[in-house]
Design an enzyme around this catalytic site. Structure first.
Site: not given
Ligand code: NAI
Ligand code: OAA
Length: 329
Positions: A10, A12, A34, A95, A119, A151, A179
Site C-alpha cells: 500500500a 509509495g 500491508d 525497518n 526495504s 542504481d 546501496h
Molecule cells: N532499494 C532501493 O533502491 C530503494 C529502497 N527504498 C526503501 O523502500 C522502503 C519503502 O519506501 P516507500 O514505499 O517510499 O515507503 P512508504 O512509507 O510509502 O511505504 C511503506 C509501506 O510499508 C508498510 N509497512 C510497514 N510495516 C509493514 C509490515 N510489517 N508489513 C507490511 N507492510 C508494512 C506501510 O504501511 C507502507 O504502506 C523504504 O525503506 C525505502 O527506504 C526506497 C527507494 C529505493
Molecule cells: O534514498 C533513499 O532513501 C531511497 C533509496 O534507496 C534510493 O532512492 O536509492
C-alpha cells in the site's frame, strides 16, 4: 502458474510496483500484503483487464500467511522511507524489525520463493533476511536478492544525459557494491557499448549515481524518497528474474547477494573481504546462477571508489548480522 506477493503493497513504492506486476504477462496471481489499505489497493487493481488474479490481505485473520501461501516470488518494499537529513542507516531501527518479521513469515510459509528485498538499508536488511532464513534452516542464497537496480537505472539515465544516447537503457553499466552513498560503485569504464565520459565530468557523474537517492529526498521535501523510479526498477528486476526462471538465457543484472552461496561468489568474497556484495549476476531457474567477478577490470579511479565501498559496507553488513544474533531487548 506464477504467484507473486508484494509486502508493503500500500506504500509509495508498493502501489506502483503492484500496478506494474498486475499488468505483467509473467504473473498469474498477485497477492498484496500491508498493515494498512490493501483491500482498497487490491480492489482498485482488480478492475484491470490483465491475466493476474489479485487479492489483498491485512495482518488480521492470519493475513500474512494467506498472502504468502504458494508464493513463487516475494517483493518487499515494506518500511519507512527517509526524510531530508536522514541516512539510510537511520531507517535501521524500524525497518530491521519489519524485514525480520516478514522473512520469518516467508521461512514458515514459502521458503522456496525468490525473495527481493527493497526495504532500506539494503546493505543491512539483506544480511538480516539471510540470518533469519539460516536460523530457520531455510536459507537458499541463490534465491535472496537485495534490489540495487535503481542504481543501475540511474547510471544509465545520467550517462545518457552526457553521451546523448537516445535510449538510455541500451547502454549496460555495471554498478556494484552496496546501496548507499559511497558503497555504490558505478563502473563506467566497463560500460557496453563503451562511453566516453569527459574527465571533468566524471566526479560529478559518479557522485550523482552514489547520491541519487538524496536528490529525490530533497526534491520531495519531507514527503519521502524515490517511489516511482524504484517501482520501475523493482519491476524490471522482478520481471528479468521471472523470464530467466521460465528458461530465457543470458539475463544478467547486478544484485546484492550472499557471495559464498552463489556460484562464482567465493572469489569475489575473497577479493572484497565481504560476504555480501552487488555484482552482475546471471539469472536462471535456480535464481542467482553465477556471480560475475568484474572487480579486477576496474580502472585506477574505480579501484579507489571500491576501497571506500569496502570500508563502509563491512559495518553495514555486520550490523544486520548482529541484529539477528543478538536481538535488541
Ligand atoms: N532499494 C532501493 O533502491 C530503494 C529502497 N527504498 C526503501 O523502500 C522502503 C519503502 O519506501 P516507500 O514505499 O517510499 O515507503 P512508504 O512509507 O510509502 O511505504 C511503506 C509501506 O510499508 C508498510 N509497512 C510497514 N510495516 C509493514 C509490515 N510489517 N508489513 C507490511 N507492510 C508494512 C506501510 O504501511 C507502507 O504502506 C523504504 O525503506 C525505502 O527506504 C526506497 C527507494 C529505493
Ligand atoms: O534514498 C533513499 O532513501 C531511497 C533509496 O534507496 C534510493 O532512492 O536509492
Amino acid at each position: 502458474m506464477v504467484k507473486a506477493v508484494v509486502a508493503g503493497a500500500a506504500g509509495g513504492i508498493g502501489q506502483p510496483l503492484s500496478l506494474l506486476l498486475k499488468a505483467s504477462p509473467y504473473i498469474d496471481h498477485l497477492s498484496l500484503y500491508d498493515v494498512v489499505n490493501t483491500p482498497g489497493v487490491a480492489t482498485d487493481l482488480s478492475h484491470i483487464s490483465s491475466v493476474a488474479k489479485i487479492d489483498g490481505f491485512l495482518p488480521k485473520d492470519d493475513g500474512l500467511k494467506k498472502a504468502l501461501t504458494g508464493a513463487d516470488i516475494v517483493v518487499i518494499p515494506a518500511g519507512i522511507p527517509r526524510k531530508p537529513g536522514m541516512t539510510r542507516d537511520d531507517l535501521f531501527k524500524i525497518n530491521a524489525g519489519i524485514v525480520k518479521g516478514l522473512i520469518e513469515g516467508i521461512a514458515e510459509t514459502c521458503p522456496d520463493a525468490y525473495i527481493l528485498v527493497i526495504s532500506n538499508p539494503v546493505n543491512s536488511t539483506v544480511p538480516i533476511a539471510a540470518e533469519v532464513l539460516k536460523k530457520a534452516g531455510k536459507f537458499n542464497p541463490q534465491k535472496l536478492f537485495g534490489v540495487t537496480t535503481l542504481d543501475v537505472v540511474r547510471a544509465e539515465t545520467f550517462v545518457a544525459e552526457i553521451s546523448g544516447e537516445k535510449d538510455p537503457a541500451k547502454t549496460v553499466i555495471p554498478v556494484i557494491g552496496g546501496h548507499s552513498g559511497e558503497t555504490i560503485v558505478p563502473l563506467f569504464s566497463l560500460a557496453k557499448p563503451s562511453v566516453k565520459i569527459p574527465e571533468d565530468k566524471l566526479d560529478a557523474l559518479t557522485k550523482r549515481v552514489q547520491f541519487g537517492g538524496d536528490e529525490v529526498v530533497a526534491a520531495k521535501d519531507g514527503a519521502g524518497s524515490a517511489t516511482l523510479s524504484m517501482a520501475y526498477a523493482g519491476f524490471r528486476f522482478a520481471e528479468k528474474l521471472l523470464k530467466a526462471a521460465k528458461g530465457e538465457s543470458g539475463i544478467v543484472e547486478p544484485t546484492f547477494v550472499y557471495l559464498p552461496g552463489v556460484p562464482g561468489g567465493d572469489a569475489i568474497a575473497k577479493e572484497t573481504g565481504l560476504e555480501y556484495f552487488s555484482v552482475p549476476v546471471e539469472l536462471g531457474k535456480k535464481g542467482a546462477e553465477k556471480a560475475h567477478n568484474i572487480i579486477g577490470q576496474a580502472n585506477e579511479y574505480e579501484k579507489k571508489l571500491l576501497k571506500a565501498c569496502y570500508e563502509g559496507l563491512g559495518g553495514n553488513i555486520s550490523k544486520g548480522v548482529e541484529f539477528v544474533a543478538n536481538p535488541p531487548k
